[in-house]
Design an enzyme around this catalytic site. Structure first.
Site, PDB file in Angstrom:
ATOM      1  N   TRP A 159       0.795  -1.227   0.000  1.00 19.55           N
ATOM      2  CA  TRP A 159       0.000   0.000   0.000  1.00 19.55           C
ATOM      3  C   TRP A 159       0.827   1.277   0.000  1.00 19.55           C
ATOM      4  CZ3 TRP A 159       2.115   2.376   4.036  1.00 19.55           C
ATOM      5  CH2 TRP A 159       2.700   1.564   5.017  1.00 19.55           C
ATOM      6  N   ASN A 160       2.153   1.195   0.230  1.00 19.53           N
ATOM      7  CA  ASN A 160       2.872   2.442   0.532  1.00 19.53           C
ATOM      8  C   ASN A 160       3.039   3.368  -0.677  1.00 19.53           C
ATOM      9  OD1 ASN A 160       4.798   0.763  -0.582  1.00 19.53           O
ATOM     10  ND2 ASN A 160       6.430   1.413   0.786  1.00 19.53           N
ATOM     11  N   LYS A 183      -2.812  -8.814  -6.851  1.00 23.03           N
ATOM     12  CA  LYS A 183      -3.474  -8.740  -5.558  1.00 23.03           C
ATOM     13  C   LYS A 183      -2.837  -7.554  -4.838  1.00 23.03           C
ATOM     14  CE  LYS A 183      -3.581  -9.931  -0.899  1.00 23.03           C
ATOM     15  NZ  LYS A 183      -4.019  -8.543  -0.636  1.00 23.03           N
ATOM     16  N   HIS A 184      -3.602  -6.476  -4.724  1.00 25.88           N
ATOM     17  CA  HIS A 184      -3.080  -5.285  -4.056  1.00 25.88           C
ATOM     18  C   HIS A 184      -3.330  -5.412  -2.554  1.00 25.88           C
ATOM     19  CE1 HIS A 184      -1.288  -1.444  -4.009  1.00 25.88           C
ATOM     20  NE2 HIS A 184      -1.774  -0.966  -5.128  1.00 25.88           N
ATOM     21  N   GLY A 235       6.795  -6.258  -0.625  1.00 25.21           N
ATOM     22  CA  GLY A 235       6.174  -6.198   0.691  1.00 25.21           C
ATOM     23  C   GLY A 235       7.167  -6.616   1.755  1.00 25.21           C
ATOM     24  N   SER A 236       6.632  -7.156   2.832  1.00 27.10           N
ATOM     25  CA  SER A 236       7.478  -7.501   3.969  1.00 27.10           C
ATOM     26  C   SER A 236       8.206  -8.832   3.746  1.00 27.10           C
ATOM     27  CB  SER A 236       6.614  -7.600   5.219  1.00 27.10           C
ATOM     28  OG  SER A 236       5.642  -8.602   5.023  1.00 27.10           O
ATOM     29  N   GLU A 257      10.777  -7.959  -3.738  1.00 20.32           N
ATOM     30  CA  GLU A 257      11.224  -6.618  -3.327  1.00 20.32           C
ATOM     31  C   GLU A 257      10.754  -6.432  -1.893  1.00 20.32           C
ATOM     32  OE1 GLU A 257      13.022  -4.630  -5.050  1.00 20.32           O
ATOM     33  OE2 GLU A 257      12.780  -5.190  -7.148  1.00 20.32           O
ATOM     34  N   LEU A 258      11.652  -6.621  -0.928  1.00 27.30           N
ATOM     35  CA  LEU A 258      11.212  -6.691   0.465  1.00 27.30           C
ATOM     36  C   LEU A 258      11.686  -5.482   1.270  1.00 27.30           C
ATOM     37  CD1 LEU A 258      11.833 -10.527   0.755  1.00 27.30           C
ATOM     38  CD2 LEU A 258       9.763  -9.337   0.010  1.00 27.30           C
ATOM     39  N   CYS A 291      10.470   1.535   1.626  1.00 32.32           N
ATOM     40  CA  CYS A 291      11.426   0.450   1.824  1.00 32.32           C
ATOM     41  C   CYS A 291      12.848   0.972   1.753  1.00 32.32           C
ATOM     42  CB  CYS A 291      11.194  -0.627   0.773  1.00 32.32           C
ATOM     43  SG  CYS A 291      11.064   0.045  -0.882  1.00 32.32           S
ATOM     44  N   GLU A 389      13.438  -3.155  10.857  1.00 31.00           N
ATOM     45  CA  GLU A 389      13.062  -2.042   9.985  1.00 31.00           C
ATOM     46  C   GLU A 389      12.005  -1.223  10.715  1.00 31.00           C
ATOM     47  OE1 GLU A 389      10.666  -3.185   6.538  1.00 31.00           O
ATOM     48  OE2 GLU A 389      11.320  -1.398   5.466  1.00 31.00           O
TER      49      GLU A 389
HETATM   50  P1  NAP Z   1       2.908  -6.808   3.662  1.00 31.56           P
HETATM   51  O1  NAP Z   1       2.075  -6.925   4.863  1.00 31.56           O
HETATM   52  O2  NAP Z   1       3.905  -7.826   3.391  1.00 31.56           O
HETATM   53  O3  NAP Z   1       1.899  -6.648   2.450  1.00 31.56           O
HETATM   54  C1  NAP Z   1       2.329  -6.631   1.102  1.00 31.56           C
HETATM   55  C2  NAP Z   1       1.360  -7.424   0.268  1.00 31.56           C
HETATM   56  O4  NAP Z   1       1.466  -8.804   0.620  1.00 31.56           O
HETATM   57  C3  NAP Z   1      -0.109  -7.047   0.501  1.00 31.56           C
HETATM   58  O5  NAP Z   1      -0.799  -7.161  -0.711  1.00 31.56           O
HETATM   59  C4  NAP Z   1      -0.560  -8.095   1.490  1.00 31.56           C
HETATM   60  O6  NAP Z   1      -1.945  -8.297   1.471  1.00 31.56           O
HETATM   61  C5  NAP Z   1       0.181  -9.309   0.991  1.00 31.56           C
HETATM   62  N1  NAP Z   1       0.381 -10.348   1.987  1.00 31.56           N
HETATM   63  C6  NAP Z   1       0.737 -10.191   3.283  1.00 31.56           C
HETATM   64  N2  NAP Z   1       0.853 -11.385   3.883  1.00 31.56           N
HETATM   65  C7  NAP Z   1       0.560 -12.318   2.959  1.00 31.56           C
HETATM   66  C8  NAP Z   1       0.471 -13.748   2.985  1.00 31.56           C
HETATM   67  N3  NAP Z   1       0.739 -14.445   4.084  1.00 31.56           N
HETATM   68  N4  NAP Z   1       0.109 -14.384   1.848  1.00 31.56           N
HETATM   69  C9  NAP Z   1      -0.153 -13.687   0.737  1.00 31.56           C
HETATM   70  N5  NAP Z   1      -0.102 -12.347   0.651  1.00 31.56           N
HETATM   71  C10 NAP Z   1       0.257 -11.658   1.745  1.00 31.56           C
HETATM   72  O7  NAP Z   1       3.742  -5.471   3.635  1.00 31.56           O
HETATM   73  P2  NAP Z   1       3.230  -4.048   4.057  1.00 31.56           P
HETATM   74  O8  NAP Z   1       3.309  -3.970   5.540  1.00 31.56           O
HETATM   75  O9  NAP Z   1       1.953  -3.733   3.402  1.00 31.56           O
HETATM   76  O10 NAP Z   1       4.377  -3.149   3.380  1.00 31.56           O
HETATM   77  C11 NAP Z   1       5.506  -2.780   4.049  1.00 31.56           C
HETATM   78  C12 NAP Z   1       6.683  -3.669   3.748  1.00 31.56           C
HETATM   79  O11 NAP Z   1       6.934  -3.711   2.352  1.00 31.56           O
HETATM   80  C13 NAP Z   1       7.938  -3.106   4.356  1.00 31.56           C
HETATM   81  O12 NAP Z   1       8.731  -4.134   4.856  1.00 31.56           O
HETATM   82  C14 NAP Z   1       8.626  -2.439   3.184  1.00 31.56           C
HETATM   83  O13 NAP Z   1       9.972  -2.236   3.337  1.00 31.56           O
HETATM   84  C15 NAP Z   1       8.279  -3.365   2.078  1.00 31.56           C
HETATM   85  N6  NAP Z   1       8.406  -2.690   0.794  1.00 31.56           N
HETATM   86  C16 NAP Z   1       9.418  -3.069  -0.058  1.00 31.56           C
HETATM   87  C17 NAP Z   1       9.581  -2.420  -1.268  1.00 31.56           C
HETATM   88  C18 NAP Z   1      10.689  -2.795  -2.209  1.00 31.56           C
HETATM   89  O14 NAP Z   1      10.586  -2.469  -3.370  1.00 31.56           O
HETATM   90  N7  NAP Z   1      11.736  -3.475  -1.781  1.00 31.56           N
HETATM   91  C19 NAP Z   1       8.720  -1.404  -1.625  1.00 31.56           C
HETATM   92  C20 NAP Z   1       7.708  -1.054  -0.742  1.00 31.56           C
HETATM   93  C21 NAP Z   1       7.558  -1.718   0.454  1.00 31.56           C
HETATM   94  P3  NAP Z   1      -2.911  -7.685   2.617  1.00 31.56           P
HETATM   95  O15 NAP Z   1      -2.823  -6.219   2.535  1.00 31.56           O
HETATM   96  O16 NAP Z   1      -4.245  -8.233   2.252  1.00 31.56           O
HETATM   97  O17 NAP Z   1      -2.385  -8.213   3.925  1.00 31.56           O
END
Ligand code: NAP
Length: 484
Positions: A159-160, A183-184, A235-236, A257-258, A291, A389
């Site tokens: 979402w960020n 899947k957003h 994501g994470s 991309e974490l 990130c 982080e």
């Molecule tokens: P997140 O909780 O991992 O969510 C990212 C995506 O993954 C969402 O669509 C989420 O869906 C989905 N998701 C989460 N758990 C899942 C699972 N067990 N199975 C399938 N899908 C799953 O991350 P966030 O908290 O939204 O974003 C922050 C993190 O992303 C930070 O760690 C940040 O550093 C990282 N990030 C990395 C980059 C990069 O390019 N390296 C860029 C931006 C952000 P739901 O929303 O439905 O849970």
């Protein structure tokens, strides 16, 4: 903060592997827009059922096989360029949805819309050259490598940066002739739908770009589906581990991309004012929820006091308020849950011995999810914060003896995404950059992103690259054709 559990049951008898995913956000499985500035629920969307998911998969696959893969670069390019033009014609409409759903300051939302348009244009213009067939010199007749699309790709996005993240995934892959399903994050459903509408309005055939409001269980189903050829996640680490494992069981390629905990190194010959200016924007942009944000400030002894004084003074000036209001300089975090998690991390850091130099609390008198700009010091190796982080306006400050100590500390991290080095000696900056174990290093600035620059990390920050020429090569078949 968040805890996610992954359990494996290896049923060796049958040879199949049963994979259980436990989502953390069980209570809010539905897709819901909540304005983090005032907690108001704006809209809810139901997850689709399995029959509807099957229809969408079938439509995407049909679109790939019968339509999109056969189009010329010029035809695909016209669609992407039109989408970019629409974003530029109506930036306010797209930007306001970002601000409403995740709280980004409106000028930064407008910046994200412009960057997303630039990414679409970049691939519309350069994809054909990036994927041009290559002749190979060989003593065995004639040989060439052609880049062909592989099929339907699945992306899981955060979402960020609700549009920019999608643009990074969708633009190169659509130009390569693949089709994409996304899947957003469940907190930005209106942005998710806005992008899908954008692609249709730009002339993409139904199935070229598909938004999926699906559950975590359905995410697993999609990854397992034979029509899905590869998976990209931003994501994470926790989500990345679950999705990459599932894809691995299916022998499907992934890019990840974490998270990151970017080191921001200030050397003894740095321009201090410049360093402070970039430290402030590097930590505070997007309310610290990037990130690649600068998260660990590593300053050599001779500069440390001067840096801290100016850095803290600048952080005192941030004014919380409505992110739609152009006077506001401090936006809320993306959700009440995000604030709770961040406050918990700060408490844990303090319990582990960290000292709060400023901030450390929620901002009182504001309804929304506002965190005080915070600086933590005295974080030693045993403190959990040392390896975490902080996804918000919380800076970790470290004082070091010299350049070698700065590099050692920068590299003592599970992450390897970005980093910065401040020095007036550019050659020295490059030497230091080469010693830093991350995917990106910026000399004399915070991290930034541009369509032509490769983006990605190493270690727990993931693998693969998005953007630039590299980003379009991840999901194509490098097919050898040899004539004897
Ligand atoms: P997140 O909780 O991992 O969510 C990212 C995506 O993954 C969402 O669509 C989420 O869906 C989905 N998701 C989460 N758990 C899942 C699972 N067990 N199975 C399938 N899908 C799953 O991350 P966030 O908290 O939204 O974003 C922050 C993190 O992303 C930070 O760690 C940040 O550093 C990282 N990030 C990395 C980059 C990069 O390019 N390296 C860029 C931006 C952000 P739901 O929303 O439905 O849970």
């Amino acid at each position: 903060g968040a805890q996610r559990e992954v359990r494996w049951h290896d049923k060796r008898v049958t040879g199949s592997i049963d994979f259980v995913i436990q989502p953390i956000k069980k209570e809010i499985m539905a897709y819901q827009s909540t304005n983090p500035y005032n907690g108001k629920v704006l809209q809810k969307f139901d997850e689709i059922n399995d029959a509807a998911l099957e229809e969408k998969l079938s439509q995407a696959s049909h679109c790939f096989e019968n339509e999109w893969r056969a189009k010329s670069f010029a035809e695909r390019s016209a669609v992407l360029a039109r989408a970019a033009a629409i974003l530029r014609e109506r930036p306010q409409e797209f930007a306001e949805l970002i601000t409403l759903e995740m709280g980004k300051l409106l000028p930064q939302s407008l910046g994200e819309v412009a960057l997303s348009a630039a990414i679409l244009d970049y691939y519309a213009e350069h994809a054909e050259a990036f994927l041009a067939p290559e002749k190979i010199a060989t003593p065995r007749g004639e040989a060439m490598v052609e880049s062909s699309p592989i099929g339907v790709l699945f992306g899981v996005e955060p979402w960020n940066y609700p549009y920019y993240q999608i643009a990074r995934f969708a633009a190169p892959n659509l130009m390569a002739g693949n089709v994409v399903m996304v899947k957003h994050a469940s907190s930005v459903p209106q942005c998710a739908l806005a992008w899908e509408r954008l692609m249709l309005e730009a002339g993409a055939p139904a199935g070229a770009y598909t938004n999926l409001f699906i559950s975590k269980d359905q995410v697993a189903k999609v990854i397992d589906d034979v029509r899905i050829r590869a998976v990209a996640l931003t994501g994470s680490e926790a989500a990345g581990a679950v999705v990459a494992a599932r894809a691995g069981q299916n022998l499907k390629k992934t890019t990840m991309e974490l998270g990151g905990s970017g080191a921001f190194i200030v050397l003894d010959d740095a321009d201090l004012d410049k360093a402070v200016k970039h430290a402030v924007s590097g930590r505070m942009s997007n309310s610290g929820q990037a990130c690649t944000a600068s998260k660990r400030f590593i300053v050599v002894e001779s500069m440390a006091d001067g840096f801290l004084e100016k850095f803290q003074a600048a952080l005192e000036n941030f004014k919380p308020g409505d992110p739609m209001d152009k006077q506001t300089t401090l936006a809320p975090l993306s959700s009440a849950e995000a604030l709770k998690n961040l406050l918990g991390q700060v408490d844990e850091a303090v319990a582990g011995g960290a000292r709060v130099l400023m901030g450390g609390q929620r901002i009182e008198g504001q309804e929304g999810a506002f965190m005080q700009p915070t600086v933590l010091a005295d974080i030693d190796k045993g403190n959990p914060a040392y390896r975490q982080e902080f996804f918000g306006p919380v800076a970790m400050f470290f004082r070091v003896a010299d350049e070698d100590a700065a590099v050692a500390l920068a590299n003592d991290s599970p992450f390897g995404l970005g980093g910065s080095v401040f020095t007036q000696d550019i050659e020295r900056g490059k030497r230091v950059a080469r010693r830093i174990d991350t995917g990106m290093v910026f000399i004399n600035s915070g991290a930034s992103s541009s369509p032509e620059l490769p983006f990605g990390g190493v270690k727990n920050s993931g693998y693969g690259r998005e953007l630039s020429g590299a980003g379009i090569q991840e999901f194509v078949n490098k097919k050898l054709i040899r004539v004897s």
